[in-house]
Design a protein around this motif. Structure first.
Motif, PDB file in Angstrom:
ATOM      1  N   CYS A 190      -5.607  29.678  41.391  1.00 28.78           N
ATOM      2  CA  CYS A 190      -6.956  30.034  40.511  1.00 28.78           C
ATOM      3  C   CYS A 190      -6.559  31.350  39.762  1.00 28.78           C
ATOM      4  CB  CYS A 190      -7.865  30.419  41.477  1.00 28.78           C
ATOM      5  SG  CYS A 190      -8.919  29.030  42.213  1.00 28.78           S
ATOM      6  N   ASP A 205     -12.038  31.449  37.887  1.00 27.25           N
ATOM      7  CA  ASP A 205     -12.515  32.695  38.726  1.00 27.25           C
ATOM      8  C   ASP A 205     -12.638  32.084  40.017  1.00 27.25           C
ATOM      9  OD1 ASP A 205     -13.889  34.655  39.665  1.00 27.25           O
ATOM     10  OD2 ASP A 205     -15.791  34.459  38.288  1.00 27.25           O
ATOM     11  N   TYR A 206     -11.803  32.923  40.872  1.00 25.99           N
ATOM     12  CA  TYR A 206     -11.768  32.394  42.357  1.00 25.99           C
ATOM     13  C   TYR A 206     -13.026  32.893  42.926  1.00 25.99           C
ATOM     14  CZ  TYR A 206     -10.714  32.726  47.596  1.00 25.99           C
ATOM     15  OH  TYR A 206     -10.422  32.765  48.844  1.00 25.99           O
ATOM     16  N   GLU A 207     -13.629  34.094  42.711  1.00 24.54           N
ATOM     17  CA  GLU A 207     -14.675  34.462  43.280  1.00 24.54           C
ATOM     18  C   GLU A 207     -15.790  33.752  43.203  1.00 24.54           C
ATOM     19  OE1 GLU A 207     -14.527  36.855  45.485  1.00 24.54           O
ATOM     20  OE2 GLU A 207     -12.356  37.247  45.045  1.00 24.54           O
ATOM     21  N   ALA A 208     -15.900  32.695  41.912  1.00 18.15           N
ATOM     22  CA  ALA A 208     -17.198  31.904  41.643  1.00 18.15           C
ATOM     23  C   ALA A 208     -17.170  31.053  42.802  1.00 18.15           C
ATOM     24  CB  ALA A 208     -17.215  31.700  40.181  1.00 18.15           C
ATOM     25  N   GLY A 209     -16.228  30.680  43.333  1.00 18.97           N
ATOM     26  CA  GLY A 209     -16.434  29.490  44.289  1.00 18.97           C
ATOM     27  C   GLY A 209     -16.330  28.176  43.848  1.00 18.97           C
ATOM     28  N   GLU A 210     -16.377  28.026  42.353  1.00 18.52           N
ATOM     29  CA  GLU A 210     -16.412  26.615  41.805  1.00 18.52           C
ATOM     30  C   GLU A 210     -16.265  26.771  40.364  1.00 18.52           C
ATOM     31  OE1 GLU A 210     -20.412  25.233  42.794  1.00 18.52           O
ATOM     32  OE2 GLU A 210     -21.300  26.058  41.306  1.00 18.52           O
ATOM     33  N   ALA A 211     -15.942  25.528  39.777  1.00 16.79           N
ATOM     34  CA  ALA A 211     -15.659  25.590  38.139  1.00 16.79           C
ATOM     35  C   ALA A 211     -15.853  24.084  37.724  1.00 16.79           C
ATOM     36  CB  ALA A 211     -14.344  26.101  37.763  1.00 16.79           C
ATOM     37  N   ARG A 218     -15.266  22.556  43.870  1.00 23.38           N
ATOM     38  CA  ARG A 218     -15.498  23.614  44.561  1.00 23.38           C
ATOM     39  C   ARG A 218     -14.032  24.106  45.575  1.00 23.38           C
ATOM     40  NH1 ARG A 218     -20.821  21.434  47.705  1.00 23.38           N
ATOM     41  NH2 ARG A 218     -22.104  21.096  45.496  1.00 23.38           N
ATOM     42  N   THR A 278     -18.629  19.474  39.495  1.00 22.50           N
ATOM     43  CA  THR A 278     -17.988  20.714  39.600  1.00 22.50           C
ATOM     44  C   THR A 278     -16.865  20.579  40.758  1.00 22.50           C
ATOM     45  OG1 THR A 278     -19.694  21.653  41.148  1.00 22.50           O
ATOM     46  CG2 THR A 278     -19.943  22.503  38.832  1.00 22.50           C
TER      47      THR A 278
END
Length: 356
Positions: free
Chosen positions: A298, A304-310, A280, A278
């Motif tokens: 993002c 999804d910026y609020e998720a903090g990672e992808a 972050r 991932t």
């Protein structure tokens, strides 16, 4: 008869000092062409008042004393046996004095103390010295604190200065065991003793060793363990045991190799070699991206910026659609941060190089 063995250095340095004697040595090698005027000009160009016989500081006295030294050096050079050591008359040095033990101690002390003062906090008011031992268990460091009530002057007079002096206890053959193999300063730490170990993987050297670690203030602590040294890069890793030393040494080598791959290889090939990792938001922050830029990219890329990672695949797909250099730096930082990814990238690159 004792005076028969005195060299020009012994006779003239007490009169004219080392600086003017060095000038006399240089001029003595230039032949007889120099004139008094030219010699006087060279003495003047040195820029400092010179000590000569009876405390005289005049250039005339210096000129006469240097001329006498030049003549003595030439005479000694021409009268010495042809097979005599050529260094008898050098710039302020003669054949080393003292016993073999004395000369060994001086040379060891010079190298070890230089490494100590360059890499550790040492008390300028204290002394650093070396003691040689033939007992491996005695190798270490001793420090002594004293109080000097005369150190401070003026308004601070009456206060005592704590002075820390350090004694390094080194093996008698420290020059052969440590200095000659290039182990004196590994990772910025002074090696006190080292013994080569077998069983290391190819490209790594292992040593059972003692080294110095800086503690609070001027305090130094001795550490026992194993040092792994990478033969290619010379990087070292200090550890408590051989397994940790090998692992740390290999990790350092892979990190350097990974940095080179990340700097010079294309991004698709690197991502293909990496596992599912991932990326972050913190990776983008660590590479200097501002919070507003991260959030904006993002949202524009559909992440999804609020998720903090992808997932890496999603971030790379977003990067191809919106190729911002900050996003590339974040991806590279994530690859560098993930050790498993780094190892796979290095192994794949090495495999391709061997196949080619």
């Amino acid at each position: 008869m004792a005076n028969c063995n005195r060299t020009p250095w012994d006779v003239h340095v007490p009169i004219i000092g080392k600086t003017l004697f060095q000038l006399a040595v240089d001029v003595s090698r230039e032949g007889d062409s120099i004139t008094k005027k030219a010699l006087d000009s060279r003495i003047k160009s040195l820029g400092r008042r010179k000590r000569t016989i009876n405390g005289s500081r005049s250039r005339r006295a210096a000129l006469e004393a240097v001329e006498n030294a030049i003549e003595a050096i030439r005479t000694a050079r021409h009268s010495r046996p042809k097979n005599r050591w050529k260094g008898l008359i050098r710039s302020g040095y003669t054949l080393p004095r003292g016993t073999l033990e004395d000369r060994l101690l001086r040379r060891t002390e010079a190298m070890a103390v230089q490494a100590l003062t360059m890499n550790y906090r040492t008390d300028d008011a204290g002394q650093e010295r070396v003691v040689l031992t033939r007992d491996p268990a005695s190798v270490g460091v001793e420090q002594r604190q004293t109080r000097d009530w005369d150190y401070y002057k003026g308004s601070f007079k009456g206060w005592a200065k704590k002075i820390t002096s350090t004694t390094l206890i080194l093996p008698h053959d420290w020059l052969a065991r440590v200095a000659k193999p290039g182990l004196t300063k590994l990772g910025g730490m002074l090696t006190l003793d080292a013994q080569r170990l077998e069983g290391a993987p190819e490209g790594v050297q292992l040593y059972a060793a003692k080294w110095l670690e800086q503690s609070r203030g001027y305090t130094l602590r001795v550490k026992d363990g194993v040092i792994g040294v990478d033969e290619t890069s010379g990087t070292a890793y200090h550890a408590a045991n051989a397994e940790a030393a090998i692992r740390g040494c290999v990790d350092k080598r892979n990190t350097a190799r990974l940095d080179d791959l990340l700097a010079h290889h294309d991004l698709p090939g690197l991502i293909e070699a990496a596992p599912d990792i991932t990326v972050r938001v913190q990776d983008a922050r660590a590479t200097g991206s501002c919070e507003y830029g991260i959030r904006s990219w993002c949202h524009a890329a559909g992440l999804d910026y609020e998720a903090g990672e992808a997932p890496l695949d999603d971030v790379y797909a977003a990067y191809k659609a919106h190729p911002m250099p900050e996003a590339r730096l974040a991806i590279l930082h994530a690859l560098r941060r993930n050790r498993s990814a780094g190892r796979q990238i290095v192994e794949r690159a090495d495999g391709e190089a061997q196949a080619a």
